[in-house]
Design an enzyme around this catalytic site. Structure first.
Site, PDB file in Angstrom:
ATOM      1  N   HIS A 168      67.188  68.671  86.828  1.00 48.87           N
ATOM      2  CA  HIS A 168      67.448  68.635  88.273  1.00 48.87           C
ATOM      3  C   HIS A 168      67.017  67.295  88.866  1.00 48.87           C
ATOM      4  O   HIS A 168      67.697  66.752  89.748  1.00 48.87           O
ATOM      5  CB  HIS A 168      66.703  69.775  88.967  1.00 48.87           C
ATOM      6  CG  HIS A 168      67.375  71.099  88.831  1.00 48.87           C
ATOM      7  ND1 HIS A 168      67.458  71.775  87.633  1.00 48.87           N
ATOM      8  CD2 HIS A 168      67.990  71.894  89.752  1.00 48.87           C
ATOM      9  CE1 HIS A 168      68.101  72.918  87.826  1.00 48.87           C
ATOM     10  NE2 HIS A 168      68.439  73.018  89.092  1.00 48.87           N
ATOM     11  N   HIS A 210      58.570  72.833  86.201  1.00 51.70           N
ATOM     12  CA  HIS A 210      58.294  71.633  85.429  1.00 51.70           C
ATOM     13  C   HIS A 210      56.901  71.120  85.762  1.00 51.70           C
ATOM     14  O   HIS A 210      56.278  71.524  86.749  1.00 51.70           O
ATOM     15  CB  HIS A 210      59.320  70.532  85.728  1.00 51.70           C
ATOM     16  CG  HIS A 210      60.689  70.812  85.197  1.00 51.70           C
ATOM     17  ND1 HIS A 210      61.048  70.584  83.888  1.00 51.70           N
ATOM     18  CD2 HIS A 210      61.792  71.316  85.804  1.00 51.70           C
ATOM     19  CE1 HIS A 210      62.305  70.925  83.707  1.00 51.70           C
ATOM     20  NE2 HIS A 210      62.777  71.378  84.857  1.00 51.70           N
TER      21      HIS A 210
END
Length: 266
Positions: A168, A210
């Site tokens: 992303h 993440h």
């Protein structure tokens, strides 16, 4: 009598002192916070034998884990910021590759001008390049995602297993730079594009998808990816010439193949 009592008191004092010293030694030897002198020298020698690079790397990884854990305030519904979790997940979906690919292909097919089709064509190629590069780096590094992300049902079904780098973040940085260079022509639109890229990258940390280093490296990687896309820019005329060349080559192969079949029958 006084001498006898003095001797007894001195013997008691000496025996108590020896018992106290032995107890202190036992406690100090068994206590993990006060290791023996031999263990201290051994640990000190081991720490000195380690290179400065590995020590620095371990320290940075520890800071990365600590900061990532502190930022994951929307990891679950019971988190401190769990009330805005649906909104953060909506921002996360806006940076997924599937809606970007579908929207780009639709705009490419529905484009009226050649310039619009050319921009959408290169955007589609950039998205494919991003997928290939991110998958290659993730396969090589193989860093597992945070434990909070692995426990999420949505993460288990729709999100990749590996964490480094953040897809992303790479996509957000690359698309933001792409739109700033090709589409955004006003100041308000530039602010909107940059704000979207920052929001998508931040959503990965708030949802504990993440680590901080994954997002940071992903942003740098996506920024550099656009430079590669700009160097390999495909014009619409070049695409038409390539398609004509491929079609002519196929026609020539079919023509000579038909002649060879006719000669063979004769």
């Amino acid at each position: 009598m006084s001498s006898l009592t003095a001797r007894r008191n001195s013997c008691r004092g000496s025996s108590c002192g020896t018992r106290f010293d032995s107890q202190v030694r036992r406690r100090s030897s068994s206590c993990p916070y006060f290791p023996s002198s031999g263990a201290q020298t051994e640990d000190f020698s081991v720490s000195l034998s380690q290179p400065i690079f590995s020590v620095t790397l371990r320290f940075l990884l520890a800071v990365d884990l600590w900061l990532s854990k502190r930022l994951g305030v929307c990891a679950g519904e019971g988190s401190s910021w769990g009330g805005i979790r649906p909104l953060v997940r909506l921002v996360e979906v806006s940076g997924h590759v599937v809606p970007w690919l579908l929207g780009t292909v639709y705009a490419l097919l529905r484009g009226e001008r050649v310039e619009e089709r050319e921009v959408m064509l290169n955007l589609a190629l950039a998205l494919i390049l991003d997928l290939v590069l991110v998958r290659a780096v993730k396969t090589v590094i193989r860093r597992r995602k945070p434990a909070q992300s692995r426990s999420d049902i949505l993460s288990n079904f729709f999100v990749e297993r590996y964490s480094f780098p953040s897809g992303h973040a790479t996509r957000a940085a690359m698309c933001a730079r792409f739109f700033l260079a090709q589409v955004a022509d006003t100041a308000s639109m530039r602010v909107l594009v940059v704000g979207w890229a920052v929001s998508v990258s931040l959503s990965r940390l708030l949802l504990a998808r993440h680590y901080v280093t994954d997002v940071g490296f992903g942003l740098a990687m996506g920024y550099c990816q656009y430079s590669l896309v700009e160097r390999l820019w495909v014009t619409w005329d070049c695409l038409q010439d390539l398609l004509l060349l491929i079609s002519a080559e196929r026609l020539s192969r079919a023509y000579y193949g038909g002649l060879w079949i006719v000669d063979w029958k004769r």
